[in-house]
Design a protein around this motif. Structure first.
Motif, mmCIF file in Angstrom:
data_model
loop_
_atom_site.group_PDB
_atom_site.id
_atom_site.type_symbol
_atom_site.label_atom_id
_atom_site.label_comp_id
_atom_site.label_asym_id
_atom_site.label_seq_id
_atom_site.Cartn_x
_atom_site.Cartn_y
_atom_site.Cartn_z
ATOM 1 N N THR A 258 0.816 -1.206 0.000
ATOM 2 C CA THR A 258 0.000 0.000 0.000
ATOM 3 C C THR A 258 0.853 1.260 0.000
ATOM 4 N N ALA A 259 2.031 1.190 0.583
ATOM 5 C CA ALA A 259 2.899 2.355 0.615
ATOM 6 C C ALA A 259 3.838 2.402 -0.582
ATOM 7 N N GLU A 260 3.999 1.266 -1.291
ATOM 8 C CA GLU A 260 4.940 1.187 -2.386
ATOM 9 C C GLU A 260 4.185 1.145 -3.710
ATOM 10 N N THR A 261 3.826 2.276 -4.229
ATOM 11 C CA THR A 261 3.164 2.316 -5.527
ATOM 12 C C THR A 261 4.112 2.979 -6.524
ATOM 13 N N GLY A 262 3.622 3.972 -7.301
ATOM 14 C CA GLY A 262 4.537 4.637 -8.223
ATOM 15 C C GLY A 262 4.980 3.700 -9.327
ATOM 16 N N TRP A 263 6.298 3.603 -9.558
ATOM 17 C CA TRP A 263 6.832 2.825 -10.667
ATOM 18 C C TRP A 263 6.529 1.337 -10.571
ATOM 19 N N ARG A 264 6.196 0.838 -9.400
ATOM 20 C CA ARG A 264 5.849 -0.575 -9.258
ATOM 21 C C ARG A 264 4.377 -0.836 -9.606
ATOM 22 N N GLY A 265 3.619 0.213 -9.838
ATOM 23 C CA GLY A 265 2.195 0.052 -10.072
ATOM 24 C C GLY A 265 1.455 -0.074 -8.756
ATOM 25 N N SER A 266 0.370 -0.825 -8.761
ATOM 26 C CA SER A 266 -0.428 -1.029 -7.545
ATOM 27 C C SER A 266 -1.041 -2.411 -7.595
ATOM 28 N N ARG A 267 -1.460 -2.895 -6.454
ATOM 29 C CA ARG A 267 -2.110 -4.200 -6.414
ATOM 30 C C ARG A 267 -3.353 -4.199 -7.296
ATOM 31 N N GLU A 268 -4.114 -3.112 -7.232
ATOM 32 C CA GLU A 268 -5.330 -3.017 -8.024
ATOM 33 C C GLU A 268 -5.008 -3.031 -9.518
ATOM 34 N N SER B 23 8.265 -6.038 -10.228
ATOM 35 C CA SER B 23 7.283 -5.200 -9.529
ATOM 36 C C SER B 23 6.107 -6.024 -9.027
ATOM 37 N N PHE B 24 5.787 -7.077 -9.772
ATOM 38 C CA PHE B 24 4.661 -7.945 -9.408
ATOM 39 C C PHE B 24 4.794 -8.463 -7.980
ATOM 40 N N TYR B 25 6.031 -8.777 -7.587
ATOM 41 C CA TYR B 25 6.250 -9.460 -6.316
ATOM 42 C C TYR B 25 6.145 -8.536 -5.100
ATOM 43 N N TRP B 26 5.936 -7.243 -5.337
ATOM 44 C CA TRP B 26 5.630 -6.344 -4.222
ATOM 45 C C TRP B 26 4.184 -6.503 -3.775
ATOM 46 N N PHE B 27 3.378 -7.116 -4.636
ATOM 47 C CA PHE B 27 1.940 -7.195 -4.366
ATOM 48 C C PHE B 27 1.415 -8.615 -4.252
ATOM 49 N N PHE B 28 2.102 -9.569 -4.888
ATOM 50 C CA PHE B 28 1.676 -10.961 -4.854
ATOM 51 C C PHE B 28 2.896 -11.860 -4.684
ATOM 52 N N GLU B 29 2.730 -12.906 -3.898
ATOM 53 C CA GLU B 29 3.841 -13.818 -3.663
ATOM 54 C C GLU B 29 4.243 -14.549 -4.930
ATOM 55 N N ASP B 30 3.224 -14.942 -5.725
ATOM 56 C CA ASP B 30 3.496 -15.662 -6.959
ATOM 57 C C ASP B 30 2.237 -15.619 -7.826
ATOM 58 N N ARG B 31 2.299 -16.284 -8.972
ATOM 59 C CA ARG B 31 1.153 -16.308 -9.888
ATOM 60 C C ARG B 31 -0.066 -16.918 -9.221
ATOM 61 N N GLU B 32 0.124 -17.962 -8.418
ATOM 62 C CA GLU B 32 -1.005 -18.600 -7.754
ATOM 63 C C GLU B 32 -1.748 -17.636 -6.846
ATOM 64 N N ALA B 33 -1.013 -16.733 -6.206
ATOM 65 C CA ALA B 33 -1.665 -15.734 -5.340
ATOM 66 C C ALA B 33 -2.542 -14.801 -6.167
#
Length: 215
Positions: A7-17, A50-60
């Motif tokens: 939630t605090a790390e957005t910007g260039w990594r994108g966002s979970r949403e 960047s994906f891994y800041w929001f999800f552990e892996d593809r399964e998540a």
């Protein structure tokens, strides 16, 4: 794993949403095999890591997409069966509006049902959702005065017809669909919708429909 910092790390990594929306689009456009990290990163013009800041892996991510499917399909349908209605015909119109107004995400439903054909765990989730949706429709019809057996058969008629529309990707101009609604309501509930009920329903559907919406 850094998902709790997301939630605090957005910007260039994108966002979970943003990653979820990209996954959703990939799923409805190309099926579950299209939901892969590198193509999603390209879609978002972000790095794969960047994906891994929001999800552990593809399964998540896939788990989150299934949860989103429940929120976009089962939940609104169950709510529609519980909306205020003065008659059982009006209650049925509330349910049909859920589908015709796009509240129930039919494209996602098709994608998840296709996915379930190759994944037993997803098939189990779909079966549970089917049971919950049918139960909600039965309860609605029972409240409308049908005995349990009649409510069960009518609920299945309603549900299997609508899932048939989705599974067959049947397309109808909105005017064609609207013209058929009074007959559907009478078949489903044994009660004809009143003119005022149909007028409210039609206005609701037209307000939600894009200029050339198809069913």
């Amino acid at each position: 794993m850094k998902t709790h910092q997301a939630t605090a790390e957005t910007g260039w990594r994108g966002s979970r949403e943003g990653w979820l929306e990209a996954g959703y689009q990939a799923l409805i456009e190309g099926g579950v095999d299209a939901v892969k990290i590198q193509p999603l990163a390209r879609r978002l013009t972000l790095s794969r890591t960047s994906f891994y800041w929001f999800f552990e892996d593809r399964e998540a991510l896939l788990t989150a997409l299934i949860e989103g499917w429940e929120e976009r399909t089962t939940e609104p349908l169950v709510r529609a069966t519980r909306e205020y209605a003065e008659t059982r015909a009006e209650a049925m119109l509330n349910v049909l509006a859920c589908f015709l107004c796009g509240i129930f995400d039919s494209r996602l439903e098709f994608a998840v049902r296709s996915w379930s054909l190759q994944d037993g765990a997803v098939a189990s989730r779909v079966a549970l959702a089917d049971d919950r949706r049918l139960s909600a429709l039965r309860d609605m019809l029972t409240r409308g005065g049908h005995d349990p057996q009649a409510a069960d058969v009518r609920a299945r008629t309603i549900y299997l017809t609508q899932i048939g529309y989705i599974s067959m990707r049947a397309h109808e101009e909105i005017e064609t669909r609207l013209a058929r609604i009074p007959t559907y309501v009478e078949i489903y509930t044994g009660q004809a919708a009143e003119d005022r009920e149909m007028a409210r329903f039609t206005a609701r559907v037209r307000a939600a429909a894009p200029p050339r919406q198809q069913g």
